[in-house]
Design a protein around this motif. Structure first.
Motif, PDB file in Angstrom:
ATOM      1  N   ARG A 138      54.237  77.114  53.541  1.00 64.83           N
ATOM      2  CA  ARG A 138      53.364  76.871  54.685  1.00 64.83           C
ATOM      3  C   ARG A 138      52.404  78.041  54.841  1.00 64.83           C
ATOM      4  O   ARG A 138      52.689  79.151  54.422  1.00 64.83           O
ATOM      5  N   TYR A 139      51.264  77.765  55.459  1.00 62.96           N
ATOM      6  CA  TYR A 139      50.268  78.805  55.694  1.00 62.96           C
ATOM      7  C   TYR A 139      49.669  78.591  57.078  1.00 62.96           C
ATOM      8  O   TYR A 139      49.716  77.483  57.639  1.00 62.96           O
ATOM      9  N   ALA A 140      49.107  79.659  57.626  1.00 66.04           N
ATOM     10  CA  ALA A 140      48.598  79.626  58.997  1.00 66.04           C
ATOM     11  C   ALA A 140      47.137  79.198  59.039  1.00 66.04           C
ATOM     12  O   ALA A 140      46.341  79.561  58.171  1.00 66.04           O
ATOM     13  N   PHE A 149      50.998  76.203  61.653  1.00 63.74           N
ATOM     14  CA  PHE A 149      51.315  76.285  60.241  1.00 63.74           C
ATOM     15  C   PHE A 149      51.242  74.901  59.603  1.00 63.74           C
ATOM     16  O   PHE A 149      51.766  73.931  60.143  1.00 63.74           O
ATOM     17  N   ASP A 151      51.741  72.524  55.981  1.00 66.35           N
ATOM     18  CA  ASP A 151      52.458  72.447  54.709  1.00 66.35           C
ATOM     19  C   ASP A 151      51.461  72.341  53.574  1.00 66.35           C
ATOM     20  O   ASP A 151      50.558  71.489  53.604  1.00 66.35           O
ATOM     21  N   THR A 175      41.397  78.660  57.885  1.00 65.22           N
ATOM     22  CA  THR A 175      42.523  79.523  57.554  1.00 65.22           C
ATOM     23  C   THR A 175      42.223  80.971  57.948  1.00 65.22           C
ATOM     24  O   THR A 175      41.132  81.282  58.432  1.00 65.22           O
TER      25      THR A 175
END
Length: 244
Positions: A138-140, A149, A151, A175
């Motif tokens: 996951r990333y913010a 967050f 996937d 992002t």
């Protein structure tokens, strides 16, 4: 002096002063390198890479028209060694913040260049195969005044627009990454592919392809989205999709 270019380092040289450009290219050839391109400004370097140009290292003047060498480095493919060449030592700190392979002061001497080339050859020979991380990721992304967050498995691609990296995952989300090189570093080993200098693709999200002009490729993604992949990136993507 005739050189055997079998296994030679392939290098690009970018310099806006013709005399310095010719001199550095000559020194590189004399030390056994294959000079694959001699360019005079930053945008030309990115265009050359976007059109499928391949090199083992880039030798970039820091002060060039259009885009500086530092700006070119921030958009170049991750992992491509970059040697900065400049008359000004004060740029050294920023250069090494960009993970420069080396930093040469003008006028470049044959002896100093030889040490740089030795490092590049050692780096090429020692480069390990990247390990592929396992499991979900996951990333913010920004959401109002906070973060949420996403996937990676639900993400189709990332684009660089409006001086930011945007994730496309059933919508468009900003992002925290400032360049695609930063995104590539964070996602290293996750299987993403550069479509061009402003596009990262997740091959598993591709639902269709069709040929474009001059070796380019049009890629269809969920949501009836189509993106164009550059001539240089198309073969690698085809291989990942089992088409080559």
């Amino acid at each position: 002096m005739s050189q055997n270019l079998n296994g030679a380092l392939r290098v690009l040289v970018a310099e806006d002063e013709p005399y310095n450009l010719r001199r550095l290219a000559r020194l590189l050839r004399e030390q056994g390198c294959e000079v694959v391109a001699e360019l005079e400004d930053g945008p030309a370097v990115l265009e050359w890479l976007d059109q499928g140009g391949a090199a083992d290292a880039l030798f970039l003047d820091i002060q060039m028209p259009g885009l500086s060498g530092l700006e070119v480095a921030s958009e170049a493919p991750r992992g491509l060694p970059i040697v900065f060449v400049t008359a000004f030592s004060e740029h050294a700190v920023r250069a090494f913040e960009q993970a420069a392979a080396d930093y040469l002061l003008k006028p470049v001497t044959a002896e100093r260049l030889a040490r740089t080339l030795e490092r590049l050859r050692e780096r090429r020979e020692a480069a390990p195969a990247p390990a592929r991380p396992q499991g979900p990721f996951r990333y913010a992304v920004r959401a109002g005044e906070g973060l949420v967050f996403l996937d990676l498995a639900r993400t189709t691609h990332f684009t660089y627009e409006e001086e930011a990296v945007w994730a496309h995952a059933g919508g468009r989300f900003r992002t925290l990454w400032k360049t695609l090189s930063e995104a590539e570093a964070a996602l290293e080993g996750r299987g993403l592919v550069r479509g061009h200098r402003h596009l990262l693709l997740r091959p598993e999200a591709v639902v269709g392809v069709r040929p474009g002009d001059s070796g380019r490729l049009w890629v269809r993604l969920p949501g009836d989205v189509e993106v164009e992949v550059s001539r240089g990136a198309a073969p690698g993507l085809k291989q990942r999709l089992g088409l080559a």
